[in-house]
Motif scaffolding. Structure first.
Motif, PDB file in Angstrom:
ATOM      1  N   UNK A   5       0.847  -1.184   0.000  1.00  0.00           N
ATOM      2  CA  UNK A   5       0.000   0.000   0.000  1.00  0.00           C
ATOM      3  C   UNK A   5       0.886   1.239   0.000  1.00  0.00           C
ATOM      4  N   UNK A   6       0.231   2.357   0.061  1.00  0.00           N
ATOM      5  CA  UNK A   6       0.960   3.610  -0.132  1.00  0.00           C
ATOM      6  C   UNK A   6       2.023   3.864   0.934  1.00  0.00           C
ATOM      7  N   UNK A   7       1.658   3.572   2.165  1.00  0.00           N
ATOM      8  CA  UNK A   7       2.592   3.902   3.221  1.00  0.00           C
ATOM      9  C   UNK A   7       3.623   2.801   3.446  1.00  0.00           C
ATOM     10  N   UNK A   8       3.840   2.036   2.457  1.00  0.00           N
ATOM     11  CA  UNK A   8       4.891   1.046   2.549  1.00  0.00           C
ATOM     12  C   UNK A   8       4.491  -0.201   3.282  1.00  0.00           C
ATOM     13  N   UNK A   9       3.213  -0.308   3.669  1.00  0.00           N
ATOM     14  CA  UNK A   9       2.783  -1.501   4.396  1.00  0.00           C
ATOM     15  C   UNK A   9       1.873  -2.321   3.506  1.00  0.00           C
ATOM     16  N   UNK A  10       2.061  -3.581   3.537  1.00  0.00           N
ATOM     17  CA  UNK A  10       1.211  -4.431   2.708  1.00  0.00           C
ATOM     18  C   UNK A  10      -0.190  -4.463   3.282  1.00  0.00           C
ATOM     19  N   UNK A  11      -1.130  -4.721   2.423  1.00  0.00           N
ATOM     20  CA  UNK A  11      -2.515  -4.785   2.851  1.00  0.00           C
ATOM     21  C   UNK A  11      -2.806  -6.114   3.557  1.00  0.00           C
ATOM     22  N   UNK A  12      -1.972  -7.063   3.268  1.00  0.00           N
ATOM     23  CA  UNK A  12      -2.176  -8.389   3.851  1.00  0.00           C
ATOM     24  C   UNK A  12      -0.990  -8.752   4.732  1.00  0.00           C
ATOM     25  N   UNK A  13      -1.251  -9.577   5.679  1.00  0.00           N
ATOM     26  CA  UNK A  13      -0.154 -10.095   6.499  1.00  0.00           C
ATOM     27  C   UNK A  13      -0.204 -11.614   6.448  1.00  0.00           C
ATOM     28  N   UNK A  14       0.892 -12.201   6.759  1.00  0.00           N
ATOM     29  CA  UNK A  14       0.968 -13.656   6.739  1.00  0.00           C
ATOM     30  C   UNK A  14       1.046 -14.167   8.176  1.00  0.00           C
TER      31      UNK A  14
END
Lengths: 115, 534
Positions: A5-14
């Protein structure tokens, strides 16, 4: 790490179980758990936050499957008035109880956080 | 048979009958024990087809019976050989008991006389088998006595008796009952009346059960008690009950309910269902109990005394409540009863494991009420809006916590009473307690959210509402004609009319809605459904 996503964080986590099963879930849903929220807090220095992968040594795949299911159940029904019941096989109840304690899973949503 | 192979102590066996009879005259001295049968006993039934064999087979008898029958022989105090000298008198004393015990059966056809019996005693009295047989008998007796003494077992038999004989009045009062399980009560829901035997006489067959449990030591009630559809009278007077299960709202046929002299601080909200139009309650005795009393803020005209007398009826807007209520437990009221919501406490918020986070501590196990909250529990302001405590996030949803979901699964597990022993070792300290409450909760019936009617395991919110419950005089003119002062109520009457009802919510969203947060609003609407909540 499906998408960024925009702020460098993925929308999903594992979420990775003790026996190696991996569940890719929405970050917002997973962050309903206080423990996961803290692990993934970008301000924290946890390794999980950087990699967006949470490994649970205490939780096996079967239970983590249910936990992931619960996250989505919670996420989906968060604004519902009439919440359906979630079915849990009785044989999993104790392990799930332990997992619930570990994850400190709340029904309140952490809307103020970066989820 | 090899005696050494047995785990039995050595016997003081004196084969000579004369040495033990001490020269006493015997009527049939010639009657010596017959020789043992030459046949080898293959089966246990081979041994004693008749008494002769029985006596003769005595030698073998030392090893007869099951292994555990022989075990207590080692503990028998009279067995040691040094007692053989004076055992005759002992045996003589023990004779009656042994005779009664039925070990030596003098059945018909046996030629038993005094001498033989004496011989029997003198020789065999100190045999471990014999000794033990008598001790076994006494222990069996004591077991039977004990079983009779268990009040619950007695109650079970009494219930069975009533079921069989079709007795509608089940009187279990004054029986020192401490627990009453679902299994004991369950058969009663299948109660049927015995049809009359007189020809041409027709009688109703629906039973009208009357259960009296007065003056026992019960602390909780089984759910099954409230599953008995035909229950019409229930007396729980003088028990130690501290909480009535919400299931009580199910017994719509109840005509008389007596809950006086218990340890109740409040009643379940569901009890209001007993006053609804399709219920039949006529007598409702709940005092004295340790009920919570509302504490109004000082200086306000909201004291209970305000309502004394006719003022209550003439105040505008204070009408009968009967009109509304969409939710299940508070349907239309029976014309005979009047119930008005008068006040409520502030909402108590609890954490997912049931620990108190905010609000008044409405603990169930407080015994001395006056010490903990003198003067009662403060009533919430009229414009009190329940606000959840901080720290758990902002948005509130009705989704149960994962802990709740897991506990619900636990409650369905058939191993529930043993679950706490199966907990993996490093577990949260609250878990055994949680599972324990789960066990008692399944015993006394499911708890439903009083707002959204979901089943829940751990309440997240609770508050107490004071309802003024009173019986409407059927014929007021008659009463006033008889004694005009009759309508004047004294203070105690007013206080006692205020019944605290506990309401519990399954989530932090299940709180009293805004309109209901006005406790002094007269003609208060009954609680509406979930949709009223913001």
């Amino acid at each position: 790490m499906v998408s960024n996503s925009n702020n460098g964080m993925s929308k999903y986590v594992t979420l990775r179980s003790s026996d190696g099963f991996e569940f890719v879930v929405l970050r917002e849903a997973a962050c309903r758990s206080g423990a996961i929220r803290r692990m993934l807090d970008p301000k924290s220095a946890f390794r999980e936050a950087a990699a967006s992968v949470c490994t649970f040594e205490e939780i096996n795949g079967i239970i983590l499957d249910k936990v992931a299911e619960y996250f989505y159940y919670n996420h989906k029904n968060r604004n519902q008035e009439d919440v359906p019941d979630m079915d849990i096989p009785p044989e999993l109840c104790l392990e799930l109880l332990m997992a619930a304690d570990f994850l400190d899973s709340l029904f309140t949503v952490c809307s103020s956080l970066h989820c | 048979m090899d005696e050494d192979s047995l785990p039995l102590p050595k016997l003081a066996w004196d084969a000579s009958p004369d040495s033990s009879s001490h020269g006493r005259s015997r009527k049939r001295a010639k009657l010596t024990p017959p020789l043992p049968s030459s046949d080898l006993p293959l089966f246990s039934s081979d041994d004693d087809p008749n008494l002769e064999n029985y006596i003769g087979g005595r030698r073998k008898k030392q090893s007869r019976g099951t292994w555990y029958d022989h075990q207590p022989a080692a503990e028998s105090p009279l067995r040691s050989s040094d007692k053989i000298g004076n055992h005759v008198s002992d045996a003589k004393r023990a004779f009656k008991r042994q005779y009664d015990s039925g070990v030596f059966l003098g059945s018909d056809g046996t030629e038993v006389d005094e001498g033989l019996e004496e011989f029997q005693q003198s020789v065999y009295a100190n045999l471990p088998l014999r000794q033990w047989n008598s001790s076994q008998n006494s222990s069996q007796n004591s077991i039977i006595v004990k079983r009779q003494d268990t009040p619950e077992a007695w109650a079970k038999r009494e219930i069975e008796r009533c079921l069989e004989e079709g007795i509608e009045v089940i009187d279990l009062s004054l029986r020192k009952l401490t627990v009453l399980s679902n299994d004991t009560i369950r058969p009663l829901s299948a109660f049927t009346r015995l049809p009359p035997v007189v020809e041409g006489v027709f009688e109703r067959l629906e039973p009208q059960l009357k259960i009296f449990l007065a003056a026992n030591s019960l602390t909780a009630l089984p759910e099954e008690l409230f599953n008995i559809e035909s229950l019409t009278v229930l007396s729980l007077r003088g028990c130690h009950i501290y909480e009535i299960p919400p299931a009580i709202g199910k017994v719509r046929n109840l005509r008389e309910l007596n809950l006086s002299q218990n340890r109740l601080h409040y009643l379940p909200y569901e009890i209001l269902a007993l006053f609804s139009i399709d219920s039949h309650l006529e007598s409702f005795q709940i005092h004295p109990n340790y009920f919570y009393r509302p504490k109004y803020p000082p200086g306000e005209l909201k004291e209970p005394q305000y309502n004394i007398g006719l003022g209550r009826m003439t105040r505008p807007g204070r009408g009968a409540i009967g009109a509304l209520a969409s939710d299940e437990s508070a349907r239309r009221l029976h014309p005979q009863w009047k119930a008005l919501n008068k006040a409520r406490t502030e909402v108590r918020y609890m954490d997912i494991d049931g620990s108190n986070l905010k609000g008044p501590n409405i603990s169930t196990h407080m015994y001395r009420l006056d010490e903990l909250c003198p003067g009662g529990i403060p009533v919430a302001d009229a414009d009190d809006v329940p606000t959840p405590p901080k720290g758990r996030g902002q948005a509130i949803s009705r989704v149960p916590s994962l802990l709740e979901v897991a506990l619900k699964a636990c409650s369905k597990s058939p191993d529930l009473p043993r679950l706490h022993t199966m907990l993996p070792q490093p577990h949260a300290p609250s878990f055994p307690g949680l599972l324990e409450t789960l066990v008692s909760k399944t015993e006394s019936g499911a708890t439903k959210c009083t707002i959204c009617t979901r089943n829940f395991m751990i309440a997240r919110t609770e508050w107490i509402e004071w309802w003024e419950i009173s019986k409407v005089e059927v014929n007021p003119s008659l009463v006033s004609a008889a004694s005009p002062l009759r309508q004047m109520e004294n203070e105690r009457d007013v206080v006692e009319k205020m019944v605290p009802l506990i309401r519990r919510g399954c989530s932090w969203a299940c709180v009293p809605s805004k309109s209901e947060a006005l406790p002094e609003e007269d003609a208060m609407e009954m609680r509406r459904g979930c949709d009223d909540v913001d």
